[in-house]
Enzyme design. Structure first.
Site, PDB file in Angstrom:
ATOM      1  N   HIS B  18       0.837  -1.212   0.000  1.00 12.91           N
ATOM      2  CA  HIS B  18       0.000   0.000   0.000  1.00 12.91           C
ATOM      3  C   HIS B  18       0.864   1.251   0.000  1.00 12.91           C
ATOM      4  CE1 HIS B  18      -3.073  -2.872   0.806  1.00 12.91           C
ATOM      5  NE2 HIS B  18      -2.489  -3.242   1.924  1.00 12.91           N
ATOM      6  N   CYS B  19       2.070   1.134   0.484  1.00  7.96           N
ATOM      7  CA  CYS B  19       3.031   2.231   0.493  1.00  7.96           C
ATOM      8  C   CYS B  19       4.412   1.598   0.518  1.00  7.96           C
ATOM      9  CB  CYS B  19       2.824   3.121   1.716  1.00  7.96           C
ATOM     10  SG  CYS B  19       4.032   4.455   1.850  1.00  7.96           S
ATOM     11  N   PRO B  20       5.234   1.722  -0.474  1.00  4.98           N
ATOM     12  CA  PRO B  20       5.171   2.647  -1.598  1.00  4.98           C
ATOM     13  C   PRO B  20       4.165   2.287  -2.687  1.00  4.98           C
ATOM     14  CG  PRO B  20       7.103   1.245  -1.824  1.00  4.98           C
ATOM     15  CD  PRO B  20       6.475   0.912  -0.499  1.00  4.98           C
TER      16      PRO B  20
END
Lengths: 376, 81
Positions: B18-20
């Site tokens: 989800h992040c990055p």
């Protein structure tokens, strides 16, 4: 006695060492190799750049004072990791054998990989933050561009967070109306996840921050003060803040255990390196698709310490990393957002609030005790 | 490794990221492969169906295909310059 060697005394390495010292110091010798006697709290760089931290003792401590007494702390540089022979060579000439190895060597910045980088500033090292602070203090009016010079980089929300804090900084100085802030987003939105991007975009628009989608910095023209994207766009600036490209540690690259810029390929759940079940990597050093952040290193370090404890005490290692990352993102004016997510559960649309601002201050304060000890 | 009729030079498993996020993983991978090579990205992020084609088009690379693999989506991208 089993021998556990941890290479790298940052967040992940220190937590792993401290947990193992409490759990298996009778059965194992735990050695932590750090290339510096100091431990630096890297989230503090951003505040150092903005002048909210001037006294650097707030973000620097002696590593020895942060590590359990039962951990053998060696201040030296690892120059080779020999996976085949289970050996770590140090710059001093010493060689350390291991039964279990944890690689927590972090990442390093390589701004020189972007042509024209010399005119840019950053907050990805203490020295960089000091220089950026001086440049900001001199800045009176014009365009400040904040962008990303290479992927991956530490703490993906940091550049957007920095833009919001610049708005706060220039407002406090009374010159906000003379400064244009431009955020060069590498993505089509302001943050990787849609729900979070929605909140950050709303905040940026409210603050009058201009943002440019899909602008990955490729080069800088130092004479004309123009930054160019690999997607073919350009922007003129008066002050450029560029997140430098990152690579894995030199020892990882030289030892041939990194891929695509020196990142160690590990199993996303067990954190083990390929078929070497006795070798783990955590934190920035890995090639996992999670944020390169202290939070990821923290949670991964706990998993690895648990797995090695199981192995040493004759149990099946069952602990698995679920991809958890959490982060606080400061928007200035004492408001922040909080995100907590893992592989299975994406972040929800966050709300800016004073509570999360306080949360961030608490994390900054308790990092040295509760977090580095591995107690939380 | 192949995906359909295309030879894939690099697979990026960004499922659960989800992040990055998958697009940043793709940008990183494109930087590290040679011109003419093909990258496959696995994504469970619903936003990828919009943002990966957008970026590939803007950056001037070629989106060879998008496949629903049951539980995740596979994007095949060729580096063209």
């Amino acid at each position: 006695m089993k021998k556990v060697v941890i290479v790298g005394g940052g967040t992940g390495g220190t937590i792993t060492a401290n947990i193992l010292a409490r759990k298996v110091s009778r059965e194992a010798e735990i050695t932590l190799i750090s290339n510096t006697p100091q431990h630096i709290y890297q989230p503090g760089f951003l505040y150092r750049a903005l002048g909210e931290i001037i006294d650097e003792s707030e973000i620097i401590r002696e590593e020895r004072k942060l590590v359990n007494k039962r951990v053998k702390l060696v201040i030296d540089e690892a120059v080779k990791i020999d996976i085949q022979n289970r050996m770590v060579d140090l710059m001093s000439g010493k060689k350390l054998e291991y039964d279990y190895l944890v690689i927590s060597t972090g990442s390093r910045i390589v701004p020189e990989e972007v042509p024209g980088y010399e005119v840019s500033y950053h907050f990805y090292s203490l020295e960089g933050a000091r220089k950026l602070h001086e440049a900001l203090e001199r800045f009176k009016e014009g365009v400040v561009a904040v962008g990303i010079g290479g992927i991956p980089y530490k703490c993906p929300p940091a550049p957007a967070e920095f833009c919001c804090l610049l708005d706060y900084y220039f407002t406090k100085r009374g010159i906000r109306d003379k400064v244009e802030i431009h955020y060069l987003s590498p993505l089509p939105r302001t943050f990787p996840h849609e729900a979070v991007a929605e909140a950050i975009t709303e905040m940026m628009e409210k603050k009058g921050i201009h943002w440019h989608p899909m602008f990955n910095i490729e080069s800088v023209d130092p004479e004309k003060k123009i930054v160019n994207s690999l997607e073919g766009e350009s922007l003129r600036f008066d002050l450029l803040v560029m997140v430098p490209p990152h690579r894995g540690a030199e020892v990882v690259e030289k030892s041939g255990i990194g891929v695509d810029g020196g990142w160690i390929p590990v199993d996303k759940y067990t954190l083990q390196y390929k078929d070497y079940s006795e070798v783990y990597a955590i934190g920035d050093a890995t090639n996992l698709p999670v944020s390169k952040s202290g939070a990821a290193a923290h949670f991964e370090g706990k998993i690895v310490a648990d797995r090695i404890t199981s192995e040493i005490t004759g149990h099946e290692p069952r602990a698995k990393y679920d991809g958890r990352v959490l982060c606080f993102c400061d928007a200035g004016f004492r408001k922040a957002i909080y995100m907590d997510f893992n592989y299975e559960n994406p972040p929800k649309k966050p709300r800016f609030s004073y509570i999360w601002y306080l949360g961030k201050q608490l994390v900054n304060r308790f990092y040295w005790s509760l977090i580095l000890s591995g107690l939380v | 490794m192949s995906s359909g009729e295309y030879k894939v030079d690099k697979v990026v498993d960004a499922r659960g990221s989800h992040c990055p996020g998958p697009l940043m993983e793709l940008i990183k991978a494109i930087k590290n492969v040679q011109v003419g090579q093909v990258v496959a990205v696995y994504s469970t992020d619903s936003g990828s169906k919009t943002d990966i084609p957008l970026w590939v088009k803007k950056a001037g690379h070629e989106l060879i295909g998008v496949y629903d693999r049951g539980g995740y989506t596979e994007f095949i991208v060729k580096k063209t310059h």
